[in-house]
Every structure is written in structure tokens, then in C-alpha cells.
Design a protein around this motif. Structure first.
Motif, PDB file in Angstrom:
ATOM      1  N   UNK A 165      28.041 -14.976  13.945  1.00 42.49           N
ATOM      2  CA  UNK A 165      29.120 -14.771  14.911  1.00 42.49           C
ATOM      3  C   UNK A 165      29.325 -16.082  15.660  1.00 42.49           C
ATOM      4  N   UNK A 166      30.601 -16.487  15.785  1.00 41.31           N
ATOM      5  CA  UNK A 166      30.974 -17.786  16.358  1.00 41.31           C
ATOM      6  C   UNK A 166      31.951 -17.571  17.506  1.00 41.31           C
ATOM      7  N   UNK A 167      31.813 -18.383  18.544  1.00 37.73           N
ATOM      8  CA  UNK A 167      32.749 -18.369  19.672  1.00 37.73           C
ATOM      9  C   UNK A 167      33.063 -19.818  20.026  1.00 37.73           C
ATOM     10  N   UNK A 168      34.246 -20.287  19.626  1.00 37.20           N
ATOM     11  CA  UNK A 168      34.653 -21.663  19.900  1.00 37.20           C
ATOM     12  C   UNK A 168      35.314 -21.753  21.275  1.00 37.20           C
ATOM     13  N   UNK A 169      35.097 -22.874  21.940  1.00 44.13           N
ATOM     14  CA  UNK A 169      35.657 -23.099  23.268  1.00 44.13           C
ATOM     15  C   UNK A 169      37.185 -23.017  23.232  1.00 44.13           C
ATOM     16  N   UNK A 170      37.760 -22.358  24.234  1.00 40.72           N
ATOM     17  CA  UNK A 170      39.206 -22.330  24.382  1.00 40.72           C
ATOM     18  C   UNK A 170      39.854 -21.179  23.646  1.00 40.72           C
ATOM     19  N   UNK A 199      25.472 -17.568  16.708  1.00 32.26           N
ATOM     20  CA  UNK A 199      24.196 -17.074  16.207  1.00 32.26           C
ATOM     21  C   UNK A 199      24.286 -17.042  14.695  1.00 32.26           C
ATOM     22  N   UNK A 200      23.298 -17.627  14.033  1.00 37.03           N
ATOM     23  CA  UNK A 200      23.202 -17.627  12.570  1.00 37.03           C
ATOM     24  C   UNK A 200      21.941 -16.859  12.196  1.00 37.03           C
ATOM     25  N   UNK A 201      22.078 -15.788  11.422  1.00 42.74           N
ATOM     26  CA  UNK A 201      20.946 -14.931  11.093  1.00 42.74           C
ATOM     27  C   UNK A 201      20.767 -14.838   9.584  1.00 42.74           C
ATOM     28  N   UNK A 202      19.499 -14.717   9.165  1.00 42.24           N
ATOM     29  CA  UNK A 202      19.153 -14.585   7.746  1.00 42.24           C
ATOM     30  C   UNK A 202      18.110 -13.482   7.631  1.00 42.24           C
ATOM     31  N   UNK A 203      18.430 -12.426   6.890  1.00 46.40           N
ATOM     32  CA  UNK A 203      17.538 -11.285   6.722  1.00 46.40           C
ATOM     33  C   UNK A 203      17.057 -11.208   5.282  1.00 46.40           C
ATOM     34  N   UNK A 204      15.740 -11.261   5.091  1.00 53.26           N
ATOM     35  CA  UNK A 204      15.147 -11.058   3.772  1.00 53.26           C
ATOM     36  C   UNK A 204      15.136  -9.561   3.484  1.00 53.26           C
ATOM     37  N   UNK A 205      15.825  -9.154   2.426  1.00 53.24           N
ATOM     38  CA  UNK A 205      16.023  -7.730   2.172  1.00 53.24           C
ATOM     39  C   UNK A 205      14.772  -7.034   1.662  1.00 53.24           C
ATOM     40  N   UNK A 206      13.878  -7.762   1.039  1.00 51.47           N
ATOM     41  CA  UNK A 206      12.658  -7.138   0.525  1.00 51.47           C
ATOM     42  C   UNK A 206      11.644  -6.880   1.634  1.00 51.47           C
ATOM     43  N   UNK A 207      11.474  -7.853   2.528  1.00 54.70           N
ATOM     44  CA  UNK A 207      10.417  -7.757   3.537  1.00 54.70           C
ATOM     45  C   UNK A 207      10.908  -7.316   4.912  1.00 54.70           C
ATOM     46  N   UNK A 208      12.204  -7.472   5.193  1.00 59.42           N
ATOM     47  CA  UNK A 208      12.711  -7.203   6.540  1.00 59.42           C
ATOM     48  C   UNK A 208      12.462  -8.322   7.513  1.00 59.42           C
ATOM     49  N   UNK A 209      12.049  -9.498   7.017  1.00 55.33           N
ATOM     50  CA  UNK A 209      11.859 -10.654   7.890  1.00 55.33           C
ATOM     51  C   UNK A 209      13.228 -11.199   8.324  1.00 55.33           C
ATOM     52  N   UNK A 210      13.425 -11.259   9.624  1.00 54.72           N
ATOM     53  CA  UNK A 210      14.661 -11.784  10.197  1.00 54.72           C
ATOM     54  C   UNK A 210      14.398 -13.163  10.775  1.00 54.72           C
ATOM     55  N   UNK A 211      15.243 -14.125  10.421  1.00 58.37           N
ATOM     56  CA  UNK A 211      15.203 -15.461  11.000  1.00 58.37           C
ATOM     57  C   UNK A 211      16.576 -15.738  11.593  1.00 58.37           C
ATOM     58  N   UNK A 212      16.619 -16.400  12.741  1.00 56.92           N
ATOM     59  CA  UNK A 212      17.912 -16.694  13.333  1.00 56.92           C
ATOM     60  C   UNK A 212      17.837 -17.923  14.226  1.00 56.92           C
ATOM     61  N   UNK A 265      18.633  -1.927  13.596  1.00 59.92           N
ATOM     62  CA  UNK A 265      19.970  -2.508  13.636  1.00 59.92           C
ATOM     63  C   UNK A 265      19.965  -3.721  14.545  1.00 59.92           C
ATOM     64  N   UNK A 266      20.668  -4.761  14.129  1.00 58.83           N
ATOM     65  CA  UNK A 266      20.782  -5.973  14.937  1.00 58.83           C
ATOM     66  C   UNK A 266      22.252  -6.154  15.296  1.00 58.83           C
ATOM     67  N   UNK A 267      22.508  -6.335  16.580  1.00 56.14           N
ATOM     68  CA  UNK A 267      23.865  -6.391  17.108  1.00 56.14           C
ATOM     69  C   UNK A 267      24.155  -7.804  17.611  1.00 56.14           C
ATOM     70  N   UNK A 268      25.164  -8.452  17.020  1.00 60.50           N
ATOM     71  CA  UNK A 268      25.637  -9.758  17.456  1.00 60.50           C
ATOM     72  C   UNK A 268      27.001  -9.570  18.109  1.00 60.50           C
ATOM     73  N   UNK A 269      27.285 -10.356  19.146  1.00 62.39           N
ATOM     74  CA  UNK A 269      28.578 -10.199  19.812  1.00 62.39           C
ATOM     75  C   UNK A 269      28.925 -11.463  20.558  1.00 62.39           C
ATOM     76  N   UNK A 270      30.194 -11.583  20.932  1.00 60.53           N
ATOM     77  CA  UNK A 270      30.631 -12.668  21.805  1.00 60.53           C
ATOM     78  C   UNK A 270      30.747 -12.133  23.227  1.00 60.53           C
ATOM     79  N   UNK A 271      30.789 -13.051  24.201  1.00 55.52           N
ATOM     80  CA  UNK A 271      30.783 -12.599  25.593  1.00 55.52           C
ATOM     81  C   UNK A 271      32.084 -11.928  26.006  1.00 55.52           C
ATOM     82  N   UNK A 272      33.126 -12.023  25.161  1.00 60.13           N
ATOM     83  CA  UNK A 272      34.369 -11.323  25.458  1.00 60.13           C
ATOM     84  C   UNK A 272      34.218  -9.815  25.441  1.00 60.13           C
ATOM     85  N   UNK A 273      33.138  -9.314  24.838  1.00 60.09           N
ATOM     86  CA  UNK A 273      32.883  -7.867  24.813  1.00 60.09           C
ATOM     87  C   UNK A 273      32.278  -7.424  26.138  1.00 60.09           C
TER      88      UNK A 273
END
Length: 423
Positions: free
Chosen positions: A205-210, A259-272, A324-332
Motif C-alpha cells: 500500500x502506497x501513499x504519495x505526497x499531495x 508498507x511492503x509485505x511478503x508472506x511465505x505461504x507454506x510457513x506463514x512467515x511474514x516480512x515487511x 488477517x493483516x490489514x494495511x491502510x492509508x491515513x485517509x481512512x
């Protein structure tokens, strides 16, 4: 018609469609429906805000065109992703079948018949699936599809960002990821991405200035940077560096949080990696695990060479099946009502948890959530609002210990310009 005859009909439909533009598909589908013994078939597409279902070949209108998603049987089929059959008031039956691109909803196929049995309903489902494929195969080079889903002209920055976005929903038996964005016709600096392989889910999820064309350009650079690094075999560190360098070189004085996230589907290891963005939220069962994915703040990307090279951090967490992992921008969370009341993280997460507990599909829960944010702001957002929710649901897995939630790997500062993290 026996099974062989039905197979031949689908083959003829597919063969004839090769020579038709998008505008010819509804008539072709209607003709095939009549050969199946149905009275009528109509293709409905969901508009970009998922408020109405619009017959292909017409232009949606916010007050007149199409069928409301929240107040019709057709909308019920779309919302629940399931067949709906009812009497049509004329002595026959109306059937509404969701049209799906994988697990992404694109609309419904409306059918009318004198009667329906199990065999005919199965053939109707096959017709809905083939219709979806025919539409999507042309959507990449025809404006008709996009025109049918828009109630008004799209602003230039929004047009550019939407052109870069993936489908709103992707998934397999192991994971589901879904996203929504508003204001749909005037989105400026927000963007999202999710990509699936047999081994991993990458979500962003990306939020660019302006909120202008340059913001849209920065968001587009962010998406492209994700993909060029990922498709070259790079990891999260490479993604961060690629975007940081590209913004500093080509769009100086423009920055973005992400936020950049990577989830390994076999192990459930989340990196971000979190670059100046609101932290991800972890929902386990019917609770938000407070602070589980929150770490020291880091500066946004694209701040330029005036900031010293310091390590960016890649964080780690062990998910449990069903997390569940929830990503969002501050506009929410920062959307304010007319009286100044913010929508807030508590209301935001409570809405998601209640929808999940009620058994709503993730895409439908997010659709309703974003409409709730819009209602809070009386339909006018001051800032872009983007939400992405992914769930790890392996078919069979033992629950895992979550003790690794607060670990982090410190990366070398090669090419990454940021000040040291605070506190």
C-alpha cells in the motif's frame, strides 16, 4: 440438449467470439442462452465504486442506470458471490449468477426462464464463466468495458493510477488478498499492489505526497519499482532501494510512504518494511493484537541525498492460520465528519471484525467499510483512502507460536537515504 450438444454450443460461442468486439458479446451470450432454452440473458458489470450493476452497452448513472448493489437480488448475488433464483413476476424465474475472474467479482449474469433444474443451472454457471473470460480478454484493448463501469469522467491522475493497479482481489486456497480505494474518480497519490506465486504473496500500500498529477506519477513510480525489483528476483530491501532511488532521481521533492509485505505461504512467515506509513494491523480471531506489527517510525521514500544513508529494517512475524493483516492509508482513519469527529482506528477495525464474524467475504466487507468511510464524510473525502486486507488460510496447518512478532533484521544502508528511526 445433451452434454455433447452443450459442449458444442460453448465451442461455437468461443469460436464466433474471436471475430467480435466487446460490444458484440452481450448479443452473442443472449443468443446462446436462447439455444439453452432460456428466455433472456443480460450482462451486468459492477461500476468502479461497486454501487450499481450496469448492463453492458449502457453508461451508468448514479441516479438512474443499472441495479443498486445494496437493494436488489442481482446485488445480493454480487455481494454474496452466490446464485440467486426468484420468481420474476411473469410466471417464470429470474436467476442471477456472479461473474468471477478467479475470486475477483466483475458483475452478474441475469437470466430469465420458464423453469430451471439442476442440469440447466449448471450450464448457466458455465455460460457465466465463459462470458467473463470473453469480456476480460477484450478489456485490455477496448474502452467499452471501462466506459460501462464509470458514472462520470475520471480525472487524469486517477486514470493513470487505475491503469497500473492489479485486480482488487486475488487468492488461492492458501491466501486471499483484497483492496479498495476512494475517491475512485479523483484518486491522487494512493495505490496498492498484490502479487501471487505458488510460494508467496507480496502486498503493498502506497501513499504519495499531495493530490495532483505529480502525486499520481509518484504512486506509479512506486508500483513500477515494486514490480521491477520483484520480477528481477529482488527482495524487500531491493524494492525499497529501487523506489527510493527512482523518486530521488526522477521526481525530486516528491516522496511517498508505503508498507511492503511478503508472506511465505507454506510457513506463514511474514516480512515487511514500513517506510513512514501507518503500521499494519494484525487481526487474530475477533481481536486486533495491539502493537503486534508496530515498530519504530522510519522516514518516507524519495527524500533525496540530503539525508544520510542509514539501515532500513525488515521486520518479521509468524502468522497463525486464519490471521488477517490489514494495511491502510491515513485517509481512512483520519476521515472527519462534518462535526470534526475522526473515523478512527477503533471504528475501522471493529467494522472489519464484525464483518468477518458475520461471514462476509473479504471483498464485500471492504466494499461496505469504504462506503462507511464515505458516509462518515458525507461522500466527500479530503484525502485518498485505501485499504488492503490479506488472510493466510492454509488448507491444513497446525497453529504456530507467535513469539517472533517483535523481531527485525537490520539491513545495510546501501543506497537508502533516511534519518535514524526515532525512539
Amino acid at each position: 440438449m445433451d452434454d455433447a450438444g452443450f459442449g458444442a454450443l460453448l465451442g461455437e460461442l468461443l469460436e464466433e467470439s474471436h471475430h467480435l468486439p466487446m460490444e458484440g458479446i452481450p448479443a452473442l451470450v443472449a443468443r446462446a442462452a436462447k439455444e439453452l432454452g432460456l428466455d433472456e440473458a443480460t450482462v451486468y458489470l459492477a461500476d468502479v465504486q461497486q454501487e450499481r450493476l450496469v448492463p453492458l452497452g449502457t453508461v451508468p448513472d448514479s441516479s438512474q442506470g443499472g441495479l443498486p448493489v445494496d437493494a436488489t437480488l442481482a446485488g445480493w448475488a454480487y455481494r454474496t458471490v452466490s446464485l440467486r433464483v426468484a420468481e420474476d413476476g411473469q410466471g417464470g424465474l429470474a436467476a442471477w449468477l456472479p461473474m468471477m475472474d478467479g475470486i475477483e467479482r466483475i458483475g452478474v449474469l441475469g437470466l430469465h426462464a420458464r423453469s430451471l433444474d439442476g442440469t440447466l443451472l449448471g450450464r448457466c454457471r458455465a455460460l457465466a464463466s465463459l462470458t467473463t473470460l470473453l469480456l476480460l480478454s477484450r478489456s485490455m484493448y477496448s474502452d467499452t468495458y471501462l466506459q460501462a463501469t464509470r458514472a462520470r469522467p475520471m480525472h487524469l491522475p486517477a486514470e493513470m493510477v487505475w491503469a497500473f493497479l492489479p485486480p482488487r482481489t486475488v487468492g488461492t486456497r492458501q491466501v486471499t488478498s483484497s483492496a479498495v480505494m476512494e475517491p475512485a474518480y479523483d484518486i491522487g497519490g494512493d495505490a496498492f499492489d498484490h502479487s501471487l506465486s505458488d510460494k508467496a504473496l507480496d502486498a503493498t500500500v502506497i501513499d504519495a505526497m499531495g493530490h495532483d498529477l505529480a502525486s499520481g506519477l509518484a504512486a506509479a513510480v512506486g508500483l513500477a519499482g515494486c514490480r521491477v525489483a520483484r520480477r528481477a528476483g529482488g527482495d524487500l530491501k531491493d524494492i525499497v532501494e529501487t523506489i527510493d532511488h527512482a523518486l530521488a532521481q526522477w521526481l525530486p521533492h516528491r516522496y511517498l510512504t508505503a508498507v511492503f509485505a511478503h508472506l511465505d505461504l507454506a510457513s506463514g512467515q511474514l516480512r515487511w518494511a514500513n517506510c513512514g506509513h501507518p503500521p499494519p494491523l494484525l487481526i487474530r480471531g475477533q481481536h486486533v493484537i495491539s502493537g503486534a506489527l508496530e515498530h519504530h517510525a522510519e522516514l518516507p521514500l524519495g527524500l533525496g541525498p540530503g539525508y544520510p544513508d542509514v539501515p532500513r529494517r525488515i521486520h518479521h512475524a509468524q502468522l497463525e492460520p486464519g490471521d488477517r493483516v490489514l494495511l491502510h492509508t491515513d485517509g481512512v482513519t483520519e476521515a472527519r465528519s462534518g462535526t470534526g469527529e475522526v473515523f478512527g482506528e477503533r471504528r475501522f477495525t471493529d467494522f472489519v471484525i464484525r464483518a468477518i464474524a458475520a461471514g462476509e467475504p473479504t471483498p464485500e466487507a471492504l466494499r461496505r467499510l469504504l462506503h462507511a468511510v464515505l458516509d462518515h464524510r458525507r461522500g466527500q473525502l479530503d484525502d485518498d483512502a485505501t485499504i488492503l486486507l490479506f488472510e493466510w488460510h492454509p488448507p491444513s496447518a497446525e497453529p504456530t507460536d507467535a513469539s517472533g512478532i517483535q523481531t527485525a533484521t537490520h539491513l545495510p544502508g546501501k543506497g537508502v537515504r533516511a534519518a535514524p528511526a526515532n525512539g
